[in-house]
Design an enzyme around this catalytic site. Structure first.
Site, PDB file in Angstrom:
ATOM      1  N   GLU A  58     -28.714 -18.127  12.776  1.00 43.68           N
ATOM      2  CA  GLU A  58     -27.552 -19.007  13.023  1.00 43.68           C
ATOM      3  C   GLU A  58     -26.401 -18.227  13.661  1.00 43.68           C
ATOM      4  O   GLU A  58     -25.545 -17.684  12.964  1.00 43.68           O
ATOM      5  CB  GLU A  58     -27.087 -19.656  11.710  1.00 43.68           C
ATOM      6  N   LYS A 106     -30.614 -21.808  14.930  1.00 40.12           N
ATOM      7  CA  LYS A 106     -29.614 -22.800  14.487  1.00 40.12           C
ATOM      8  C   LYS A 106     -28.310 -22.530  15.237  1.00 40.12           C
ATOM      9  O   LYS A 106     -27.450 -21.782  14.766  1.00 40.12           O
ATOM     10  CB  LYS A 106     -29.427 -22.684  12.969  1.00 40.12           C
TER      11      LYS A 106
HETATM   12  P1  13P Z   1     -21.929 -27.103   9.197  1.00 36.57           P
HETATM   13  O1  13P Z   1     -22.955 -28.114   9.598  1.00 36.57           O
HETATM   14  O2  13P Z   1     -20.874 -27.647   8.315  1.00 36.57           O
HETATM   15  O3  13P Z   1     -21.421 -26.329  10.368  1.00 36.57           O
HETATM   16  O4  13P Z   1     -22.680 -26.038   8.295  1.00 36.57           O
HETATM   17  C1  13P Z   1     -23.879 -25.499   8.702  1.00 36.57           C
HETATM   18  C2  13P Z   1     -24.209 -24.343   7.869  1.00 36.57           C
HETATM   19  O5  13P Z   1     -25.339 -23.986   7.711  1.00 36.57           O
HETATM   20  C3  13P Z   1     -23.101 -23.608   7.232  1.00 36.57           C
HETATM   21  O6  13P Z   1     -23.449 -22.279   7.057  1.00 36.57           O
END
Ligand code: 13P
Length: 352
Positions: free
Chosen positions: A191, A233
């Site tokens: 991510e 992600k």
């Molecule tokens: P959000 O969808 O609120 O951005 O959160 C995603 C997430 O994995 C937070 O670490």
């Protein structure tokens, strides 16, 4: 087996098969992921703004009813938990991991320990958590986790993009984390989040996202991470929350896909977007626009926290009597997003 020993071919095949099965289950057509891995501090801040007491018991109660939402498994394939939740049980003694599995959800775990100030680069951060990670991953796998998550954070500053040092340090950490996950039999969710905080344009978000993803994939390859056994992600490519102009859903979808198509190898088995602070409705309509474009090499889905949870948390307000209505609010957002995966979401779905 010690990590330095070479894995026998059969064991290697079995592990690849397990990672492939996890990815396939996460990307079951028409479903997405529920991220509910906020740290205690973040969860407490969100509770405070919804008037909910920020206590350990309330966090446990909240996460238990989220996981107990009837029919959640019809829209959600996996849930991302934090360390507190994966060890927690309800007042009646039911482990939260068990609640997730009974609902047919794969369990994931956030394993980074947060973004910290990057020395010598004011305003930039590097995500920590690599120390002892091999042992922690093994313990999480024994608790039932099938996948993990690590978030690198990138800010678009008023006068400059994130520094090259910030991009390199976070990409390196993400790749080291991913290699350790695969070694432990867990699918890594990678991510790299370009934050929406600021007044930057969509073009600056796109340039930053592209530079970050390019560096992340270079590091993943350099560190021998199997691209077939990970989930990306990313953020959608969007102007900052304080930008003078907010772009249309079509512009967001075009910029996001152009960016991803330039840098994400086709070997990657799937992409699950974060919501990043967009409202639930905007996240759904942009996800929908992404599914009205020509087919991409990877399936696209959602892995939202705020855009799924926010209306439900507000509805709950910490009161037992509101749980059913709050679960309905969660399912409504989940269904809107699932409908968007077919390109069939419309704002009319919001009139309830
Ligand atoms: P959000 O969808 O609120 O951005 O959160 C995603 C997430 O994995 C937070 O670490």
């Amino acid at each position: 087996m010690s990590p330095n020993e070479v894995r026998p071919i059969d064991a290697q095949h079995a592990q690849h098969a397990q990672l492939a099965a996890t990815v396939q289950a996460l990307f079951t057509h028409g479903k997405g992921l529920l991220a509910m891995d906020e740290s205690s501090g973040t969860c407490n801040r969100r509770f405070a703004s919804a008037g909910i007491p920020p206590t350990l018991d309330m966090r446990c109660a909240y996460r238990a009813w989220l996981l107990g939402t009837p029919e959640l498994g019809s829209c959600i394939s996996g849930v991302i938990l934090c360390d507190e939740t994966i060890h927690q049980a309800t007042a009646a003694g039911a482990p939260l991991v068990q609640l997730a599995r009974s609902a047919g959800l794969l369990v994931g775990i956030k394993v980074d320990t947060g973004a910290k100030a990057l020395a010598a680069h004011p305003g930039d951060t590097v995500t920590e958590g690599l120390d002892g990670l091999r042992e922690r991953l093994q313990a999480y796998a024994e608790l039932g986790a099938r996948f993990a998550k690590w978030r690198g954070v990138f800010s678009v500053h008023e006068a400059r993009l994130p520094s090259a040092a910030c991009i390199a340090a976070n990409a390196h950490a993400l790749a080291r984390y991913a290699a350790l996950c695969q070694e432990a039999g867990l699918v890594p969710i990678i991510e790299p989040e370009v934050l929406m905080v600021g007044a930057h344009t969509l073009a600056r978000c796109q340039a930053t996202t592209e530079a970050v993803l390019r560096s992340v994939f270079e590091q993943l390859v350099q560190q021998s991470v199997r691209l077939e056994a990970l989930v990306l992600k990313p953020n959608m490519v969007i102007a900052g929350l304080a930008a003078a102009t907010q772009d249309t859903d079509d512009e967001v979808a075009d910029a996001t896909l152009q960016c991803l198509l330039r840098v994400v190898p086709a070997a990657v088995p799937g992409i699950a977007f974060l919501s990043g602070g967009q409202s639930g409705k905007l996240a759904s309509s942009r996800l929908n626009a992404l599914h009205l474009r020509p087919r991409t090499p990877w399936p696209l889905t959602f892995s939202f926290a705020r855009a799924l949870q926010h209306p439900a948390m507000e509805r709950w307000a910490g009161k037992e009597a509101n749980i059913r209505a709050a679960q309905q609010a969660l399912m409504h957002r989940a269904r809107c997003n699932c409908t968007a995966l077919h390109g069939e979401y419309s704002p009319a779905m919001e009139a309830r």
